[in-house]
Each structure stands twice: as structure tokens, then as C-alpha cells.
Design an enzyme around this catalytic site. Structure first.
Site, short mmCIF file in Angstrom:
data_model
loop_
_atom_site.label_atom_id
_atom_site.label_comp_id
_atom_site.label_asym_id
_atom_site.label_seq_id
_atom_site.Cartn_x
_atom_site.Cartn_y
_atom_site.Cartn_z
N GLY A 46 0.84 -1.19 0.00
CA GLY A 46 0.00 0.00 0.00
C GLY A 46 0.87 1.24 0.00
CD GLN A 51 3.71 5.76 2.59
OE1 GLN A 51 2.69 5.25 2.15
NE2 GLN A 51 4.73 5.03 3.00
CB CYS A 95 6.07 1.88 6.95
SG CYS A 95 5.53 3.42 6.18
CG LEU A 96 6.79 0.95 0.77
CD1 LEU A 96 6.07 1.30 -0.52
CD2 LEU A 96 7.87 -0.09 0.51
CG HIS A 137 0.35 0.94 7.41
ND1 HIS A 137 1.39 0.44 8.17
CD2 HIS A 137 0.92 1.83 6.55
CE1 HIS A 137 2.52 1.01 7.79
NE2 HIS A 137 2.27 1.86 6.80
CD GLU A 138 -0.60 2.29 3.02
OE1 GLU A 138 -0.17 3.46 2.97
OE2 GLU A 138 0.16 1.31 3.14
CG HIS A 141 0.99 6.63 5.75
ND1 HIS A 141 2.19 7.09 6.24
CD2 HIS A 141 1.19 5.32 5.44
CE1 HIS A 141 3.08 6.09 6.24
NE2 HIS A 141 2.50 5.01 5.77
ZN ZN Z 1 3.38 3.16 5.63
#
Ligand code: ZN
Length: 173
Positions: A46, A51, A95-96, A137-138, A141
């Protein structure tokens, strides 16, 4: 399509609350496509617009609507809101935007999300298990919340110290 650079913690832009999308134009569609490509290239499950430095409420998640198999398909959710959540699960998250960290996070087991598609048409999505984690999670953000904020203070401090040292030493290890 383009692979976009992903902001990394502790970039302060990751802590900002994102604003709702009001214009469903070509720019939005291009951004969603680029985000999907960025997510698939990473690879990640995701990605949220903040981000990649865009402060708007837009996320992409891997997989088709009823199938979370990892492939070229993805879903776009504009202005997602979690309208119902139930149960509890502990999931090992990464997480990226957070380099070299996986930690267990407590999340709801099931969620229901209301969102809009790229044309502005509302839709509803139910998910459980891993996909429910990804949606939570997304969506986090978009409110400037990272999974790091949901782990114990001690684990967070250890990670911050390690990161500080790694940044000081450079990337030569
Ligand atoms: Zn993340």
C-alpha cells in the site's frame, strides 16, 4: 507512469494531516497511477499520497477488490474513511517510509471503509485480516500517523537511536 521518490521517516512532511480531494481531474489520475507504479516497484502492499510528498487524502493498495494476491492489480481509494471496525489482531508491519523496521502492531481485525473512486463516485469496501491492516495503516498516513506511533515507546526509542547512528555513519554498512 513514473516511479516517485518515497519520503522517509523522520521527514516532517510525513507528520502532516492531509486535506480532502475535491477535484477529480487528470492530475489526480496521473498521481494515482504513479503511486501504484511506485508501490508495485518497491514492492509494497500500500502507499499513501503523503509518502510521495502530496498532502492529499489518496491511497493505493495492492490487489483487486476481493483478492489480495500480490500482482499488478491495485485499488485506488480517494478520501477513505473507516466507518466500522471490529475485533483485534496483531500484525507484523513495515512501511516504505520507515527503513529497516518491522514491528507488531495491534489493529482491528475487520474494517469497513467508505471512499470515492477517481471519478468521485462513492463506494464501500469491507476487509479483514491482512487487507484490513493495510487499510488502517494507509489511512493513518493521511492523518500523519506512522505505525511507529503505534508501537511501544521503548521500541520506538531504540529504533530512533539506531536510525540516528545509521544516518551518521552513512550507508556504508
Ligand atoms: Zn506506511
Amino acid at each position: 507512469m513514473a516511479v516517485l521518490p518515497i519520503l522517509k521517516y523522520p521527514d516532517p512532511r510525513l507528520k502532516k494531516k492531509s486535506r480532502p480531494v475535491t477535484e477529480f481531474n487528470e492530475e489526480l489520475k496521473n498521481l494515482a497511477r504513479d503511486m501504484a507504479e511506485t508501490m508495485l516497484a518497491a514492492p509494497g502492499a500500500g502507499l499513501a499520497a503523503p509518502q510521495v510528498g502530496e498532502n492529499i487524502r489518496l491511497i493505493v493498495i495492492a490487489g483487486a477488490e476481493n483478492d489480495e494476491e500480490f500482482d499488478e492489480r491495485y485499488l485506488v481509494l480517494v478520501n477513505p474513511v473507516i466507518t466500522r471496525s471490529a475485533g483485534e489482531q496483531t500484525y507484523d508491519e513495515g512501511c516504505l517510509s520507515v527503513t529497516d523496521l518491522n514491528e507488531r502492531v495491534i489493529r482491528a481485525l475487520e474494517v469497513e471503509v467508505e471512499a470515492q473512486d477517481l471519478e468521485g463516485k462513492p463506494f464501500r469496501l469491507s476487509a479483514e485480516g491482512r487487507r484490513a491492516v493495510i487499510l488502517q495503516h494507509e489511512t493513518d498516513h493521511l492523518d500523519g500517523v506512522l505505525f511507529l506511533d503505534r508501537i511501544s515507546g521503548l521500541k520506538r526509542d531504540i529504533y530512533k537511536r539506531k536510525l540516528k547512528k545509521a544516518l551518521k555513519d552513512g550507508d556504508d554498512d
